[in-house]
Design a protein around this motif. Structure first.
Motif: not given
Length: 351
Positions: A98, A126-127, A130, A145, A149, A153
């Motif tokens: 990130l 995973c991310t 996002f 999430v 993280h 988030f």
């Protein structure tokens, strides 16, 4: 009718509909998450060791054909661009780091929004979750999430209802949105998707080839750090994460409280209520658990382990270790690792 044509007709009869996966790799994506997902597709798609896209196909799509760099440095070139993309049953967005370099581009977000208007199911790994939120396609859907993280988030998307954020499960399937915490869970979510369309015996066989005993269900808990339970107060959860991230150089209680924007007294009261221990005692147990793990999973010396876990020297670790486990570090190592006496270099006893 030629033998080739007969074979094609028979093949289509056995496999009337091939699942189509479009995979988007975000900059600094996690290679484990990507490879775990696509390898289960590969193994479940064909018989034997042929790896043909018979039951399902997968295509890596991108804004252009410029290689995308994984967080480990490996680069993968998209096979086609967003404009050339075919219709997909599932569109998988694989994220990763990130805080290193650019995130999903405007073109990527536009592609995600366009796919949301099709019958395809969107999958954030995973991310990658996002990016789905940034694209505005998760309104009214729960989003999974990683616990690691969670605060990233919350800080990036303060408008998201906290009841829709799931940080204690491996993955969440919510109608045409699937989000996954990442890592090994990418295999589990791929298995869950395939079980919707493919015989269970085929999926189980693919899992066994990957040396995975069985796929975890979506409601299986994420492997939180030792002692970190999903129900813990948010401030305490964040404090514990900070403790784990600073094991080698422990934060002082005032520093910890300052980072959490609470007073020292309030932090102590929260810890006592939630864990029954003071912040200092809890941090000490985290460091001792890490030391015990290193003793049985590596051949590092006690002095080296002491330094890595925030103890002043081997003697300091030895004293604290005896209080916690009732034996010295070397005794602990020997009783749990029968071949410890064969390790080199020879480890001095600490009293």
């Amino acid at each position: 009718m030629t033998n080739h044509l007969i074979h094609s007709v028979e093949s289509e009869a056995r496999n009337p509909k091939r699942l189509r996966f479009g995979i988007v790799l975000l900059p600094n994506f996690t290679l484990t998450a990507f490879s775990g997902f696509v390898d289960l597709l590969r193994l479940a798609s064909d018989e034997g060791d042929m790896s043909r896209p018979v039951r399902c196909s997968w295509t890596i799509v991108g804004e252009n054909l410029v290689p995308v760099r994984a967080s480990c440095g490996i680069q993968i070139t998209p096979w086609s661009t967003f404009g050339e993309a075919e219709e997909f049953d599932y569109v998988v967005i694989v994220g990763g780091l990130l805080h290193s370099g650019p995130s999903a581009s405007g073109a990527t977000l536009a592609f995600i929004r366009a796919m949301a208007d099709t019958p395809a199911t969107l999958v954030g790994v995973c991310t990658g979750a996002f990016a789905l939120v940034r694209a505005g396609v998760m309104s009214g859907y729960r989003v999974c999430v990683s616990w690691f993280h969670y605060w990233d988030f919350v800080e990036r998307f303060p408008h998201v209802d906290e009841h829709e954020i799931v940080a204690d499960r491996l993955f969440v399937i919510d109608r045409r949105r699937i989000t996954c915490s990442g890592g090994r869970a990418s295999i589990d979510v791929a298995a869950a998707i395939l079980l919707r369309h493919v015989e269970a015996t085929i999926v189980r066989k693919a899992l066994r080839i990957l040396l995975v005993d069985d796929a975890q269900k979506g409601n299986a808990p994420q492997p939180h750090p030792p002692g970190l339970e999903p129900a813990t107060h948010p401030k305490v959860r964040r404090a514990i994460l900070l403790m784990e991230q600073h094991i080698g150089q422990p934060l002082s209680l005032p520093d910890l409280a300052s980072r959490l924007e609470v007073s020292v007294r309030q932090l102590e009261r929260l810890f006592t209520t939630e864990t029954g221990r003071s912040p200092g005692a809890y941090a000490r147990q985290i460091r001792l658990r890490m030391a015990s793990w290193l003793l049985t999973s590596s051949d590092r010396t006690v002095a080296d382990i002491a330094s890595s876990c925030g103890f002043s020297d081997a003697s300091h670790l030895g004293r604290e270790f005896r209080k916690e486990f009732g034996e010295s570090p070397n005794e602990y190592r020997t009783t749990r690792l029968p071949d410890a006496h064969d390790l080199s270099p020879v480890l001095p006893e600490v009293h």
